[in-house]
Design a protein around this motif. Structure first.
Motif, PDB file in Angstrom:
ATOM      1  N   THR A  53      20.073  79.211  54.201  1.00  0.00           N
ATOM      2  CA  THR A  53      21.388  78.576  54.308  1.00  0.00           C
ATOM      3  C   THR A  53      22.400  79.523  54.938  1.00  0.00           C
ATOM      4  OG1 THR A  53      20.908  77.173  52.404  1.00  0.00           O
ATOM      5  CG2 THR A  53      23.217  77.425  52.986  1.00  0.00           C
ATOM      6  N   LYS A  57      24.751  79.037  58.256  1.00  0.00           N
ATOM      7  CA  LYS A  57      26.197  79.289  58.297  1.00  0.00           C
ATOM      8  C   LYS A  57      26.561  80.218  59.451  1.00  0.00           C
ATOM      9  CE  LYS A  57      27.184  78.486  53.399  1.00  0.00           C
ATOM     10  NZ  LYS A  57      27.552  79.098  52.114  1.00  0.00           N
ATOM     11  N   LEU A  60      26.601  78.149  62.469  1.00  0.00           N
ATOM     12  CA  LEU A  60      27.793  77.296  62.485  1.00  0.00           C
ATOM     13  C   LEU A  60      29.073  78.091  62.714  1.00  0.00           C
ATOM     14  CD1 LEU A  60      26.891  75.064  59.404  1.00  0.00           C
ATOM     15  CD2 LEU A  60      27.070  74.279  61.766  1.00  0.00           C
ATOM     16  N   THR A  62      30.573  79.833  60.269  1.00  0.00           N
ATOM     17  CA  THR A  62      31.393  79.839  59.058  1.00  0.00           C
ATOM     18  C   THR A  62      31.074  81.036  58.163  1.00  0.00           C
ATOM     19  OG1 THR A  62      29.829  78.406  57.899  1.00  0.00           O
ATOM     20  CG2 THR A  62      31.644  77.339  59.033  1.00  0.00           C
ATOM     21  N   TYR A  80      26.695  69.321  62.106  1.00  0.00           N
ATOM     22  CA  TYR A  80      26.114  69.867  60.884  1.00  0.00           C
ATOM     23  C   TYR A  80      25.828  68.739  59.898  1.00  0.00           C
ATOM     24  CZ  TYR A  80      25.790  72.597  56.550  1.00  0.00           C
ATOM     25  OH  TYR A  80      25.378  73.138  55.358  1.00  0.00           O
ATOM     26  N   PRO A  82      24.712  68.329  56.050  1.00  0.00           N
ATOM     27  CA  PRO A  82      24.456  69.087  54.819  1.00  0.00           C
ATOM     28  C   PRO A  82      23.321  68.468  54.012  1.00  0.00           C
ATOM     29  CG  PRO A  82      26.287  67.614  54.469  1.00  0.00           C
ATOM     30  CD  PRO A  82      25.845  67.414  55.898  1.00  0.00           C
ATOM     31  N   MET A 101      34.856  60.702  59.953  1.00  0.00           N
ATOM     32  CA  MET A 101      35.346  62.039  59.585  1.00  0.00           C
ATOM     33  C   MET A 101      35.115  63.047  60.712  1.00  0.00           C
ATOM     34  SD  MET A 101      34.192  62.426  55.621  1.00  0.00           S
ATOM     35  CE  MET A 101      34.630  61.182  54.422  1.00  0.00           C
ATOM     36  N   ALA A 102      34.108  62.770  61.532  1.00  0.00           N
ATOM     37  CA  ALA A 102      33.824  63.678  62.648  1.00  0.00           C
ATOM     38  C   ALA A 102      34.981  63.749  63.628  1.00  0.00           C
ATOM     39  CB  ALA A 102      32.553  63.232  63.363  1.00  0.00           C
ATOM     40  N   PHE A 149      24.788  60.633  57.656  1.00  0.00           N
ATOM     41  CA  PHE A 149      25.292  61.988  57.916  1.00  0.00           C
ATOM     42  C   PHE A 149      24.833  62.512  59.278  1.00  0.00           C
ATOM     43  CE2 PHE A 149      25.899  61.394  53.459  1.00  0.00           C
ATOM     44  CZ  PHE A 149      27.174  61.886  53.295  1.00  0.00           C
ATOM     45  N   ARG A 152      27.321  60.888  61.576  1.00  0.00           N
ATOM     46  CA  ARG A 152      28.601  61.616  61.594  1.00  0.00           C
ATOM     47  C   ARG A 152      28.509  62.845  62.494  1.00  0.00           C
ATOM     48  NH1 ARG A 152      30.998  64.068  56.088  1.00  0.00           N
ATOM     49  NH2 ARG A 152      29.247  65.484  56.404  1.00  0.00           N
TER      50      ARG A 152
END
Lengths: 269, 279
Positions: A53, A57, A60, A62, A80, A82, A101-102, A149, A152
């Motif tokens: 994970t 990240k 990504l 983050t 991404y 999740p 939401m994207a 998801f 999205r």
């Protein structure tokens, strides 16, 4: 520390060299090298706590990198997805609201524009969710929930799709469904990186695998890396590997032992 | 009918009614974020933390809004920081920060004595001290918060539902969470006079939970919770006058009554919807 420098013109989406990450003083990733090219479909396997994970990240952007180099293609678009097990299925949101939401950063007012409505309908149709736009996310099957998801993530037209355990906690049919969906997306030109614990159900079906345990133990095709030696160095346990129809099948020796020592008990009734 | 309208002859009641109604709406609106984030305990704790600032400012003689406001904002940011870092159990840290602050308020009142009815008013709410400036303050605050929620709706929704992916998508989730904690602290501060420290949490949680039982849509939940909060404030304040009980308990009991009715009417579907909130 050198991070996030623009990629050279090598055609890669992402290139990691010597990436090291720590939580407090404990290294979670140690000198990890990884190349992600366009159209690549890569699975990352490793035991719990191996840094899978954390590696996602880093991809990504983050997670702060303690040392090493992360180079990404200019204006790289990453979607991404999740783990669905972390989703609050009671949250008051419909399928279309979730997909929208994207576009959070694109528009100020709450309601969607005509373009956003059109794009949402198109992506839901593409993923076989055309009739589910106004359903609450709880009212979907496991495979449909995963598709929401993915939808999205696709709303941002990503070059790279990053997925954390996309088949965790789902049944065999849903797993099959998700794998086919991802294969279709990859064939359509989206690079995919996913993590998985499922060596036989997922990993052995992918074109490229990375075995991770803080550092990269091995990388290559399933036939190259799903070997007794690599698996022992990755998972710290002896596993047998058989071959069936050209695909490696991993057998956990602990499972054998468990069944021998603890035979099924007869029902009390 | 004449008896029902009689309290409207008094300016203090009219002011109190406006503040209770608008404060109820504000708490309902903010409460949606609180319950969906599973932060009901933070709302409860924060109201107690602000009581420490209230006591200190009352005894030192500085402006109540300024003293309790600074105290509340500091507590909110501290709670937000602890919650985001997760280095220690968030509930334990919140319990320490907020109950210590509440205890300090009680100790200050015990050592230096109470002044007027401010102690009871702070705990259980009173409309006696509400003046026109309070009315203006709560209305302005509510308009600002409503505008912020409207303009930041998408960021708020994404951050509340899926903070990890929101952050990966470029949404400034830390800013959204900090802003909502500030809104929460300010809302509690503004409504403390009418609702009282011990009962504010109910005004945050009840309208949002009832709204959740009624809808599966985030936007409709915001509107419903705001309306239910305002209704509880309006009806509760009127009952407070006619039954001669403090405003805080009266408003909360009206909200609890609405909850009981909706809980019964919506049946298992409503209960299933609300199963994940108010954790």
């Amino acid at each position: 520390m050198r991070t996030r420098r623009p990629a050279p013109d090598d055609g890669l989406l992402l290139r990691l060299r010597g990436v090291t990450c720590r939580y407090d003083h404990d290294p979670v990733l140690d000198h990890v090298d990884l190349d992600i090219g366009p159209d690549q479909f890569t699975g990352i396997v490793g035991p719990s706590g191996s840094g899978k994970t954390t590696l996602l990240k880093v991809l990504l952007g983050t997670m702060a990198v303690r040392d090493g180099e992360v180079r990404r293609a200019p204006d790289l678009r990453i979607g991404y997805v999740p783990q669905v097990e972390t989703v609050d299925w009671n949250f008051p949101v419909t399928v279309s609201q979730c997909v929208l939401m994207a576009r959070t950063r694109g528009r100020v007012v709450p309601w969607p524009s005509a373009t956003e409505r059109r794009d949402t309908a198109a992506v839901l149709e593409r993923l076989g969710l055309g009739g589910f736009a106004d359903r609450h996310i709880r009212q979907l099957s496991g495979g449909q929930q995963q598709r929401v998801f993915v939808a999205r993530a696709l709303m941002g037209d990503p070059q790279l799709l990053v997925m954390d355990e996309p088949t965790s906690g789902v049944d065999a049919t849903t797993r099959h469904d998700v794998l086919h969906l991802l294969d279709d997306l990859n064939r359509a030109g989206t690079a995919i990186v996913l993590t998985t614990h499922d060596l036989n159900g997922i990993a052995s079906h992918l074109p490229h695998l990375v075995c991770l345990n803080t550092t990269v133990i091995a990388a290559g095709t399933p036939q190259d890396v799903l070997t007794t030696d690599v698996l022992e160095r990755t998972f710290g346990a002896r596993m047998d590997v058989l071959e069936h129809a050209g695909m490696p099948i991993v057998i956990d020796r602990h499972t054998h032992l468990h069944h021998r020592v603890l035979p099924l008990r007869k029902s009390a009734s | 009918m004449q008896e029902l309208l009689r309290p409207f002859e008094f300016e203090f009641f009219r002011n109190g009614l406006i503040v209770a109604t608008v404060a109820g709406a504000l708490c309902g609106l903010v409460g949606v974020y609180v319950v969906l984030k599973g932060m009901s305990y933070i709302g409860h704790g924060l109201s107690h933390a602000i009581f420490g600032g209230f006591a200190a400012s009352a005894l030192i003689g500085i402006d109540f809004v300024l003293g309790a406001g600074i105290w509340g904002v500091a507590s909110a940011l501290m709670i937000n920081g602890v919650t985001r870092r997760r280095t220690i159990g968030a509930d334990a840290a919140i319990g320490v920060i907020t109950t210590a602050s509440f205890a300090l308020g009680l100790a200050l009142f015990a050592v230096f004595g109470r002044r007027g009815n401010s102690f009871d008013a702070a705990l259980f709410g009173s409309i006696l001290g509400v003046d026109t400036a309070d009315v203006v303050a709560i209305v302005v605050l509510t308009v600002i918060v409503a505008a912020a929620v409207f303009l930041g709706y998408r960021h708020l929704l994404f951050t509340t539902f899926d903070p990890e992916v929101a952050a990966a998508s470029g949404v400034r989730t830390g800013l959204v969470d900090a802003a909502m904690m500030l809104v929460l602290a300010t809302s509690i501060l503004a409504t403390m006079q009418v609702l009282g420290v011990t009962l504010i949490a109910a005004s945050l949680v009840i309208p949002a939970t009832v709204a959740r039982m009624l809808t599966d849509s985030f936007s409709r939940m915001l509107v419903l919770a705001t309306g239910i909060g305002a209704t509880s404030g309006f009806v509760g304040m009127n009952l407070s006058y006619h039954l001669d009980v403090q405003s805080g308990p009266s408003i909360v009991l009206v909200g609890a009554g609405i909850f009981a009715v909706v809980f019964t009417v919506t049946g298992t579907r409503g209960r299933a919807r609300a199963a994940g909130v108010a954790a």
